[in-house]
Design a protein around this motif. Structure first.
Motif, mmCIF file in Angstrom:
data_model
loop_
_atom_site.group_PDB
_atom_site.id
_atom_site.type_symbol
_atom_site.label_atom_id
_atom_site.label_comp_id
_atom_site.label_asym_id
_atom_site.label_seq_id
_atom_site.Cartn_x
_atom_site.Cartn_y
_atom_site.Cartn_z
ATOM 1 N N GLU A 264 0.901 -1.149 0.046
ATOM 2 C CA GLU A 264 -0.096 -0.004 0.127
ATOM 3 C C GLU A 264 0.756 1.260 -0.192
ATOM 4 O O GLU A 264 0.318 2.245 -0.287
ATOM 5 N N ARG A 265 2.111 1.190 0.255
ATOM 6 C CA ARG A 265 2.901 2.323 0.149
ATOM 7 C C ARG A 265 3.318 2.771 -1.157
ATOM 8 O O ARG A 265 3.710 4.009 -1.196
ATOM 9 N N LEU A 266 3.224 1.816 -2.149
ATOM 10 C CA LEU A 266 3.607 2.220 -3.368
ATOM 11 C C LEU A 266 2.518 2.824 -4.096
ATOM 12 O O LEU A 266 1.373 2.463 -4.235
ATOM 13 N N LYS A 267 2.701 4.026 -4.618
ATOM 14 C CA LYS A 267 1.993 4.768 -5.518
ATOM 15 C C LYS A 267 2.283 5.227 -6.679
ATOM 16 O O LYS A 267 3.341 4.860 -7.245
ATOM 17 N N ASP A 268 1.462 5.581 -7.809
ATOM 18 C CA ASP A 268 1.640 5.684 -9.079
ATOM 19 C C ASP A 268 2.611 7.158 -9.072
ATOM 20 O O ASP A 268 2.251 8.040 -8.670
ATOM 21 N N GLY A 269 3.613 7.094 -9.922
ATOM 22 C CA GLY A 269 4.656 7.884 -9.865
ATOM 23 C C GLY A 269 5.429 8.194 -9.044
ATOM 24 O O GLY A 269 6.483 9.320 -8.933
ATOM 25 N N ILE A 270 5.651 7.306 -7.951
ATOM 26 C CA ILE A 270 6.699 7.516 -6.696
ATOM 27 C C ILE A 270 7.902 7.146 -7.220
ATOM 28 O O ILE A 270 8.029 6.138 -8.166
ATOM 29 N N ARG A 271 8.884 7.747 -6.542
ATOM 30 C CA ARG A 271 10.303 7.247 -6.777
ATOM 31 C C ARG A 271 10.491 6.023 -6.295
ATOM 32 O O ARG A 271 10.342 5.697 -5.183
ATOM 33 N N VAL A 272 11.367 5.168 -7.042
ATOM 34 C CA VAL A 272 11.779 3.816 -6.606
ATOM 35 C C VAL A 272 13.408 3.527 -6.912
ATOM 36 O O VAL A 272 13.669 4.179 -7.786
ATOM 37 N N ARG A 273 13.959 2.888 -6.296
ATOM 38 C CA ARG A 273 15.361 2.394 -6.509
ATOM 39 C C ARG A 273 15.310 0.725 -6.408
ATOM 40 O O ARG A 273 14.690 0.109 -5.561
ATOM 41 N N PRO A 274 15.933 0.161 -7.456
ATOM 42 C CA PRO A 274 15.819 -1.433 -7.295
ATOM 43 C C PRO A 274 16.549 -1.847 -6.270
ATOM 44 O O PRO A 274 17.822 -1.462 -6.011
ATOM 45 N N ALA A 275 15.973 -2.939 -5.479
ATOM 46 C CA ALA A 275 16.731 -3.549 -4.676
ATOM 47 C C ALA A 275 17.345 -4.988 -5.305
ATOM 48 O O ALA A 275 18.501 -5.219 -5.655
ATOM 49 N N LEU A 276 16.429 -5.874 -5.016
ATOM 50 C CA LEU A 276 16.824 -7.180 -5.497
ATOM 51 C C LEU A 276 16.024 -7.489 -6.845
ATOM 52 O O LEU A 276 14.975 -6.976 -6.991
#
Length: 393
Positions: free
Chosen positions: A379-391
């Motif tokens: 639920e923390r993930l929103k459309d357009g939010i910045r992300v960085r790859p982990a695994l």
């Protein structure tokens, strides 16, 4: 102008606070696990536990009450057709039981003789009717007798044939009754010491001993199962599936059988049994289940009766489809969507799902091969939010 040390300290503290505020107000990014949409094989399966079952088997039971001699056979031993598998010394009959058994045998013998007499009479009557039919057919060809007389002769011949068949069936039944009455009459020795003659139990088929129900010397009542013999080469697979899943299964579908410690092998669905049954699930919920039976297992697997297996029934399979892990899907307006990583941001994109496997799904539209999707979105993930790859995978 020279600044005092105190003023320099306050200026440094203010700069640190400002940097801290700017750091806290920066756009945050989430570490996410991603996977690339790829092209490859996909299977749609029904996965359940299964058991092996020997098709050709027989259970030998005690024909009469008596003492069973300890057998030298053990489970797994090979036996040939007609081999001795046990010795049973019947319990001696008391005078009253013996008299009743003798009377029953005499009655059965009389009934068999009567049935035999009826057969002989029926043979004579049928022969006569058959000759009359042949004579009537010759006369009908020359026009000597009418069509009705010919039909009557044919009907009499058929009636005689049916009566003969019925008489022979009654004679067979009488013979079976005589054998049953004779088996109930166990002869004691002439000295009347109560020692009954032993009954030798033989295997009706070649195979291996599957189970020894009675291994030791003891008294058993009539009908007690003693030994089970079967042919392990005639193995089939039985897996109970939910009745709603069974409606999509048809004979001939592939079965993938997984045996612990071995490579998976392929079998095929032979039949879906027509009757369901109620089974309690591990969660305590009643379920309607249906047995699906498969065959075609290789003979060199070394499996026996009631060995546990993992079974996957293949409903559909293809070699090249666009697919992603099923954990990337999120519900969206009665359909499905995925978060696609584009330029460091998570973009929610609707997709059309064609078929669902156990761990992967086929994407019909909305994605291209090589695009990366986010796995396990929360639920923390929103459309357009910045992300960085982990695994990533």
């Amino acid at each position: 102008m020279h600044l005092s040390r105190t003023r320099m300290g306050w200026i440094g503290a203010g700069v640190a606070v400002l940097l801290l505020v700017l750091w806290s107000l920066r756009p945050q990014s989430f570490a996410v696990e991603t996977a690339a949409a790829g092209v490859g094989p996909l299977q749609v399966t029904v996965d359940e536990d299964g058991l092996t079952r020997v098709v050709r088997h027989v259970v030998i039971a005690a024909p009469v009450s008596g003492r069973l001699t300890e057998s030298l056979l053990r489970a797994g031993d090979s036996v040939s057709a007609g081999a001795v598998v046990g010795v049973l010394r019947p319990a001696p009959l008391d005078p009253r039981t013996r008299a009743e058994a003798q009377a029953a045998l005499a009655s059965a013998q009389a009934l068999r003789r009567a049935a035999r007499s009826v057969v002989e009479e029926s043979v004579v009557a049928h022969d006569e009717a058959h000759r009359n039919r042949e004579r009537a057919e010759r006369l009908a060809e020359s026009g000597t007798i009418s069509r009705r007389e010919l039909e009557a002769a044919v009907a009499a011949d058929r009636t005689g044939e049916a009566a003969l068949a019925a008489a022979r069936a009654r004679e067979t039944a009488a013979a079976q009754e005589e054998r049953r009455a004779r088996s109930a009459l166990v002869e004691s020795d002439s000295e009347g010491k109560g020692r009954a003659s032993a009954i030798t139990l033989r295997s009706p088929m070649a195979g291996r001993v599957l189970r020894m129900f009675e291994e030791h010397d003891r008294v058993v009542p009539a009908g007690t199962p003693l030994i089970e013999i079967g042919d392990p080469r005639t193995l089939e697979i039985v897996s109970d599936v939910l009745s709603r899943d069974a409606t999509a299964i048809v004979p001939g579908m592939p079965m993938i059988v997984r045996i612990p410690g071995r490579e998976p092998v392929r079998a095929r669905v032979d039949r879906v049994e027509p009757s369901a049954f109620t089974k309690l699930s591990p969660l305590g919920v009643e379920e309607q289940r249906v047995n699906v039976v498969g065959n075609g297992l290789p003979e060199n697997l070394g499996l026996g009766d009631r060995f546990e297996l993992d079974v996957s029934i293949v409903l559909w399979e293809a070699e090249r489809v666009l697919k992603i892990p099923a954990t990337a899907l999120v519900p969206a307006d009665s359909a499905w969507a995925v978060y696609v990583v584009e330029k460091g941001r998570a973009n929610l994109r609707p997709v059309a799902v064609a078929r669902r496997g156990v761990r992967e799904v086929q994407i019909e539209s909305g994605l291209s091969a090589g695009e990366r999707v986010i796995l396990h979105p929360d639920e923390r993930l929103k459309d357009g939010i910045r992300v960085r790859p982990a695994l990533s995978s």
